[in-house]
Motif scaffolding. Structure first.
Motif, PDB file in Angstrom:
ATOM      1  N   GLN A 229       0.822  -1.211   0.000  1.00 20.76           N
ATOM      2  CA  GLN A 229       0.000   0.000   0.000  1.00 20.76           C
ATOM      3  C   GLN A 229       0.853   1.257   0.000  1.00 20.76           C
ATOM      4  O   GLN A 229       0.464   2.281  -0.576  1.00 20.76           O
TER       5      GLN A 229
ATOM      6  N   ILE B 113       0.369   4.100  -2.801  1.00 26.38           N
ATOM      7  CA  ILE B 113       0.089   5.480  -2.413  1.00 26.38           C
ATOM      8  C   ILE B 113       1.153   6.420  -2.963  1.00 26.38           C
ATOM      9  O   ILE B 113       0.856   7.544  -3.399  1.00 26.38           O
TER      10      ILE B 113
ATOM     11  N   ALA C  68      -8.546   9.343  -3.249  1.00 27.89           N
ATOM     12  CA  ALA C  68      -8.139   8.981  -1.892  1.00 27.89           C
ATOM     13  C   ALA C  68      -9.175   8.073  -1.236  1.00 27.89           C
ATOM     14  O   ALA C  68      -8.821   7.098  -0.557  1.00 27.89           O
ATOM     15  N   ALA C  69     -10.454   8.362  -1.442  1.00 24.17           N
ATOM     16  CA  ALA C  69     -11.508   7.535  -0.846  1.00 24.17           C
ATOM     17  C   ALA C  69     -11.513   6.133  -1.427  1.00 24.17           C
ATOM     18  O   ALA C  69     -11.683   5.138  -0.707  1.00 24.17           O
TER      19      ALA C  69
ATOM     20  N   ASP D  43      -8.351   4.247  -0.077  1.00 27.42           N
ATOM     21  CA  ASP D  43      -8.513   3.908   1.343  1.00 27.42           C
ATOM     22  C   ASP D  43      -9.501   2.762   1.533  1.00 27.42           C
ATOM     23  O   ASP D  43      -9.270   1.852   2.344  1.00 27.42           O
ATOM     24  N   GLU D  44     -10.616   2.797   0.794  1.00 22.54           N
ATOM     25  CA  GLU D  44     -11.613   1.740   0.929  1.00 22.54           C
ATOM     26  C   GLU D  44     -11.078   0.405   0.420  1.00 22.54           C
ATOM     27  O   GLU D  44     -11.309  -0.647   1.035  1.00 22.54           O
TER      28      GLU D  44
ATOM     29  N   ARG E 235      -8.603  -0.904   2.929  1.00 26.59           N
ATOM     30  CA  ARG E 235      -9.295  -1.379   4.131  1.00 26.59           C
ATOM     31  C   ARG E 235      -9.894  -2.759   3.908  1.00 26.59           C
ATOM     32  O   ARG E 235      -9.884  -3.607   4.807  1.00 26.59           O
TER      33      ARG E 235
END
Length: 932
Positions: free
Chosen positions: A649, A653, A674-675, A678-679, A682
């Motif tokens: 990750q 990123i 970004a959302a 991140d999702e 996760r």
């Protein structure tokens, strides 16, 4: 069937003629030998007796006594019999050949006719009675099949009859059998010809009807009435699409959405839904016993069509409203959508459920069914349910062009109604209200008929309306069909005493059919009056928005959220592709660094320091082996996987961050990207089997305790030195915070020591003396040493307890130990050959170098395994996770609106929406003008 198998003629020495005939019976598979010899001992009588037997006896005799010798008659008589048999058999072949050939020709003719039969499906579009013509076409095809079967039966009959006739020809009756057989064949041929003639007539009749139907189709195609009907069916669909577009643009009716729609309002259980179902001619809504079933607005677009079907706006499935199973599925789907729209403990929702109902004879209009107005709430309702329903009802009725269909329950007292006061507030003059009194059959039994007449005359309520109607929406039976309800309604009003006195109620004021006609007529009248104004309003709005866009974003195209999302999706997927193109060396470096970052603390605190402070080299090695094995069996594999995932990750990123620095980067996507990342991160998890695989690799690697070459030795020494130096830096930072800055820093930055820092410095001075006297001191202080330090400090007027001394001792001793370890590492740099020759008995203690070599080897093999997992599986799995997240986000309009924000996006969205609405309005107006 009989076949002449063999005829032989030979002359004997006595010049006697011997004639032998062999006959095969195909049915009995029997070979009969008949031998003709000179007459001896009455053999001629045997021949005549055998010749006179029946055919079956003859065959039986031939089976029982083969070679039976019979004196012959004259040769001419035998040849005559043979010629008769040949002639009969030849006739049989001619008859069968003609019958079969005629049948095949007839079957071929039928197939050619069937292929050339015109397609009757076009009649379903052109004619209202298309189903009847389709059934007629199907009946003709079935009739053709029946004719074909009759031909096949006739052929089989010919075959069976001719076969039996041929088998049943005795020699003495051959001519009679032949004549009878010929007569039967002629009869069958006549029947076949008659069938062919009848079949040909049917073909000609159907071709004639086909030509007539085509002519009717051409006439209907050019007929203006049919064209008008076709435009009407498309008009209401176009109008409904405009309303759907407006529902997402101007929900408050504050700007331009003043297009007409029929709003159905009324008290709960007043019969609103039943009235709508009667107009739609289908029971399309779920029903409950006193329970609130309508929990959200339902927009129903009624349109005329050849089939009675229903369809939701967002699905392709059509529900056949003539089938009870489809009706049940439709009601379940409506109930499911209503309950799904209610969130957060609410009882009612503002989300609109849109559906279209088409069918023969339906009036074209758009109706909105709203939850019934309640006066009392139950315990299972939300506290704001009553107010929410009132606000929703006012919201829809506040549209100045909305037609209010006010439903009043006729079976209850008029004074108990809540809806009439609400309607009066929104339409005080009654210019767009139609009053409907339901359950009139019950009202006639319970109430005064004169009171009902006053209601329908507009004299009882102060509320004004365009018209007053009375309907009967059922007999209290849930299973009644709409046809049964409508028939009951018609019968009731024919026999009702409401018409008997003075004729106050006019016939056009009753029945659901008259109500739907009146509502549809008023609906289209208001549409024609208001549609041009709405189109002009949107044209002006579009001009203003386009001018604002040109002034603010002159070099950019108007890209809405969907287009921006697709562009951001492409950029994210491009970065995922770039992730798979990272070199193996870069992956190794990133994984190695991340692994040591995750593992270094455990190696120092739980393995190296406890073992190095044990006091001897043997106990150091033993403790190291135990600690490393426990570590590899328990925590090390999971920590390694965690390090690999963080490295993955981190690289991804970093790629996204580098993309932001590109010259063509558009920051409108940053929040969305970004959302999504991140999702996806996760959700992503490393494969479970990776931990087991790493555990085996790491245990095998740690079993090796011997450094193999000088290069690896030097690398291990360097690894040890770098690790110790890192820990030294961290320890110095801890000491700096504990003892304060040095003299130069205090002088340059005007800083002074705190009281605690001064006390710590005093304790450190005493501890330094202990370490100076005993360089190989153990990691803990003895009781005597603690007492000595405390008393020495008391002489300097510094009071401390033993715990304070131990807290100060820990970082001081760690720095001392690390400095010694660094010195040993420098000594071991040149001791590789001593190590290889003397091993554990080497004069220079290099066990810590071997330990860090083992750790380094574990990190190498673990990093290599993780790199292979990343390249082969994990990068692709992360790609799938990102695509799944993007697909979910693409269907979530609220999330997209939250992540793609700013004036540019909002202005573009509004401009695109206005353009779509204006184009649909213009298209609708053109079609409406053509209908006129």
């Amino acid at each position: 069937m009989l076949r002449i198998y063999q005829n032989t003629y030979r002359r004997t020495a006595r010049k006697a003629v011997v004639y032998s005939t062999k006959v095969i019976c195909c049915n009995h598979s029997t070979l009969c030998n008949i031998t003709r010899q000179p007459r001896r001992n009455g053999a001629g009588a045997q021949w005549e007796q055998h010749h006179s037997r029946s055919h079956e006896q003859f065959l039986l005799a031939g089976n029982q006594a083969r070679g039976w010798t019979i004196p012959p008659h004259s040769r001419g008589y035998g040849m005559f019999v043979v010629r008769i048999l040949k002639g009969a058999l030849k006739l049989r072949y001619l008859v069968l050949g003609g019958a079969i050939g005629g049948g095949v020709s007839l079957s071929k003719k039928y197939e050619e006719w069937k292929e050339g039969l015109p397609d009757m499906k076009w009649l379903e579009v052109a004619l209202p009675q298309g189903e009847r013509w389709s059934q007629f076409s199907q009946n003709l095809i079935e009739m053709g099949s029946v004719v074909k079967n009759a031909i096949d039966i006739a052929k089989e009959d010919i075959r069976s009859k001719t076969t039996v006739a041929a088998l049943g020809i005795p020699a003495d009756e051959s001519r009679k059998k032949y004549e009878k057989l010929q007569s039967q064949v002629e009869t069958l041929q006549t029947e076949i010809m008659n069938v062919q003639i009848k079949y040909q007539k049917e073909l000609e009749k159907m071709e004639k009807e086909n030509r007539e139907l085509r002519q009717q189709y051409l006439i209907l195609k050019t007929n203006k009435k049919t064209t008008a009907k076709r435009i009407k069916k498309s008009l209401i669909d176009m109008y409904s699409e405009v309303l759907d577009e407006l529902s997402g643009y101007d929900t408050g009716y504050t700007m331009a959405d003043h297009l007409p729609r029929v709003v159905v309002v009324g008290d709960q259980s007043s019969g609103k839904t039943s009235v709508l179902e009667s107009i739609a001619k289908a029971r399309i809504f779920p029903r409950g016993s006193g329970e609130m079933m309508t929990r959200a607005p339902v927009k129903v677009t009624l349109a005329e069509g050849p089939y009675h079907v229903a369809q939701f706006r967002d699905t392709d499935r059509e529900y056949d409203l003539t089938k009870e199973s489809d009706l049940a599925d439709l009601r379940r789907e409506v109930e499911f959508r209503m309950r799904a729209s209610v969130r957060g403990g609410k009882t009612v929702s503002n989300e609109v459920i849109a559906m279209t109902v088409k069918g023969p004879g339906l009036q074209r209009m758009v109706l909105v069914d709203l939850p019934g107005i309640i006066s009392t709430m139950t315990v299972d309702m939300a506290s704001d349910t009553k107010d929410s329903i009132h606000q929703m009802t006012k919201h829809y009725m506040s549209n100045p062009n909305a037609i209010i269909l006010c439903i009043q329950d006729g079976s209850v007292d008029a004074e108990r109604s809540n809806v009439t006061d609400l309607v009066m507030q929104c339409d005080p003059l009654g210019r767009r209200t139609i009053f409907v009194l339901t359950k009139v059959d019950l009202a006639e039994e319970l109430a005064d008929p004169e009171r009902i007449r006053k209601i329908l005359s507009g004299k009882l309520f102060p509320m004004k309306a365009l018209g007053y109607y009375a309907v009967v929406t059922g007999r209290g039976r849930k299973d009644d069909s709409i046809d049964a309800i409508r028939q009951y309604e018609e019968d009731f009003f024919k026999n009702s005493k409401l018409f008997h006195r003075r004729g106050v109620i006019m016939p056009h004021q009753v029945t659901s059919r008259n109500l739907s006609l009146a509502v549809s007529d008023r609906f289209w009248k208001m549409v024609r009056e208001t549609i041009e104004q709405q189109a002009d309003a949107f044209k002006a709005t579009r001009f203003n928005l386009e001018t604002e866009w040109k002034n603010n974003f002159p070099r950019l195209r108007e890209s809405g959220r969907d287009e921006l999302f697709d562009k951001a999706k492409g950029e994210i997927l491009d970065e995922v592709v770039t992730l798979s193109q990272i070199s193996a060396k870069k992956w190794d470096d990133a994984l190695t660094a991340k692994l040591w970052e995750k593992l270094s603390n455990y190696v120092f605190e739980n393995v190296y320091l406890p073992a190095a402070q044990s006091g001897s080299q043997n106990s150091f090695n033993t403790m190291v082996d135990i600690k490393l094995r426990q570590w590899a069996e328990q925590a090390l594999p999971a920590k390694s996987v965690e390090a690999g995932w963080e490295a993955l990750q981190q690289e991804f990123i970093s790629l996204m961050e580098r993309a932001k620095k590109a010259h063509d980067h558009d920051n409108v996507f940053d929040q969305l990207k970004a959302a999504v990342v991140d999702e996806a991160i996760r959700r992503h998890s490393w494969e479970d089997k990776a931990i087991d695989m790493l555990r085996v690799i790491q245990l095998n690697t740690l079993e090796d305790r011997f450094v193999h070459d000088k290069t690896e030795w030097d690398q291990a020494v360097k690894f040890l030195e770098n690790s110790v130096n890192t820990k030294l830096v961290q320890t110095d930072e801890t000491l700096s915070q504990m003892f304060g800055p040095g003299p130069w820093t205090r002088f340059a930055h005007w800083k002074s020591l705190t009281q605690d820092q001064q006390k710590r410095r005093s304790v450190k001075g005493e501890l330094d003396k202990i370490l100076k006297n005993d360089v190989k001191h153990l990691p803990s202080l003895s009781y005597d040493e603690l007492t000595t330090v405390r008393k020495n400090l008391q002489r300097d007027n510094v009071e401390v307890d033993t715990d304070y001394i131990r807290q100060t001792w820990f970082p001081v001793y760690r720095k001392h130990f690390l400095q010694q370890a660094l010195q040993r590492a420098k000594e071991c740099r040149k001791a590789y050959y001593l190590y290889t020759q003397q091993g554990a008995e080497c004069e220079v203690s290099c066990s810590d170098v071997v330990l860090f070599w083992r750790i380094q080897q574990v990190i190498k093999v673990t990093g290599n395994a993780l790199r292979q997992q990343v390249i082969n599986r994990e990068a692709r799995r992360l790609d799938k996770e990102i695509k799944a997240v993007l697909d979910e986000f693409s269907d979530d309009e609220e999330r997209k609106a939250h992540l793609l924000t700013g004036k540019r996006v909002q202005l573009a969205e509004e401009l695109i929406k206005v353009r779509q609405i204006q184009e649909k309005l213009e298209e609708f107006i053109n079609s409406l003008n053509q209908e006129k």
